[in-house]
Scaffold this active site. Structure first.
Site, PDB file in Angstrom:
ATOM      1  CB  SER A   1      -0.946  -0.369   1.335  1.00 42.80           C
ATOM      2  OG  SER A   1      -2.725   1.288   0.556  1.00 42.80           O
TER       3      SER A   1
ATOM      4  CG  ASP B   1      -6.607  -3.501  -3.277  1.00 43.23           C
ATOM      5  OD1 ASP B   1      -7.322  -3.151  -2.153  1.00 43.23           O
ATOM      6  OD2 ASP B   1      -5.893  -3.360  -2.900  1.00 43.23           O
TER       7      ASP B   1
ATOM      8  CG  HIS C   1      -5.632  -2.805   0.816  1.00 43.62           C
ATOM      9  ND1 HIS C   1      -5.203  -2.438  -0.425  1.00 43.62           N
ATOM     10  CD2 HIS C   1      -4.681  -1.810   1.812  1.00 43.62           C
ATOM     11  CE1 HIS C   1      -3.925  -1.450   0.045  1.00 43.62           C
ATOM     12  NE2 HIS C   1      -3.758  -1.454   0.850  1.00 43.62           N
TER      13      HIS C   1
END
Length: 263
Positions: free
Chosen positions: A84, A213, A241
């Site tokens: 991320s 995601d 995610h």
């Protein structure tokens, strides 16, 4: 699960608001395959003692990772994995220590380039994400007009509906108990020049797409891949995610393949 015969040093870098704790399922799987795995808390994350008020820049936030890489002997190279927002931490580390990184793995991560300033990919994401998509995430100004910073803390709805929607209730509860305020550090990154071709651009890159995601959607992940040249793209089906929590065996196998190829 196939076990790679080559022992690699794997460094796992968490995303915003998280900490080393989020790798608790993946770390033992990789170690069981014979690899050495390092997890760390970035500044003001996990159990790091700093407050976000003490962390004004991406470099401040990334300091623990840079310390780890600085300690790596000159003849060794790491498999560096960023999740991320951790992709921006990777960018900074790659620019500073390209000779110590065998491959940089961007796991559903913001991946910068060498054409634009490092804020570019975050700006594109934020401009394309309607305010209502942030749900109950708290975005608050902290600091002073001369030294501004926006803090960010994912709310329970955002956690369960966007980040952890394929994870167990136990992992959702763990996240809600352990998340800490973080920042995208855009105010700092707006002032920075692009990462260099000699540093960031010289490191091998693999992007791992998480197909389910909802936080960084697949179409944006694919845009990131098109925006910055990568050496390989891998996909994990049925991963949200937080693939290290929702699909740890699949992610482990993916990283074992990358380590075997690039380490």
């Amino acid at each position: 699960m196939e076990v790679s015969r080559q022992r690699a040093l794997i460094v796992l870098v968490h995303g915003a608001c998280h900490g080393a704790w989020c790798w608790y399922k993946l770390k033992p799987l990789l170690e069981a395959s014979g690899h050495h795995v390092t997890v760390l808390d970035l500044s003001a994350s996990g159990i790091d003692r700093k407050s976000l008020n003490d962390v004004r820049t991406l470099a401040d936030y990334t300091a623990p990772l840079l310390e780890v890489l600085d300690s790596i002997p000159p003849h060794e190279k790491v498999v560096l994995v960023g999740h991320s927002l951790g992709g921006l931490n990777l960018g900074l580390a790659m620019d500073k220590y390209p000779h110590k990184i065998g491959v940089a793995v961007f796991l559903a991560a913001f991946m910068p380039d060498t054409k634009h300033g490092p804020s570019y990919v975050l700006d594109q994401y934020c401009e394309g994400t309607p305010a209502e998509e942030w749900l109950d995430t708290e975005l608050l100004p902290i600091g002073t007009p001369e030294d501004p910073l926006t803090s960010m803390l994912f709310g329970p709805k955002f956690v369960s509906l966007k980040l952890y929607h394929l994870c167990s209730p136990q992992d959702v509860a763990l996240a809600n108990a352990l998340l800490r305020p973080s920042s995208l550090f855009r105010e700092d990154l707006w002032k920075k020049s692009p990462f260099s071709n000699e540093g960031f651009g010289s490191v091998k890159k693999v992007y791992v797409v998480c197909t389910q995601d909802k936080a960084i959607p697949v179409n944006f992940q694919r845009w990131l891949i098109e925006n910055s040249a990568v050496d390989e793209v891998k996909e994990i089906e049925n991963a949200d995610h937080m693939s290290m929590l929702s699909t740890p065996p699949e992610l482990c196998q993916c990283l074992l393949e990358i380590a075997k190829e690039y380490a």
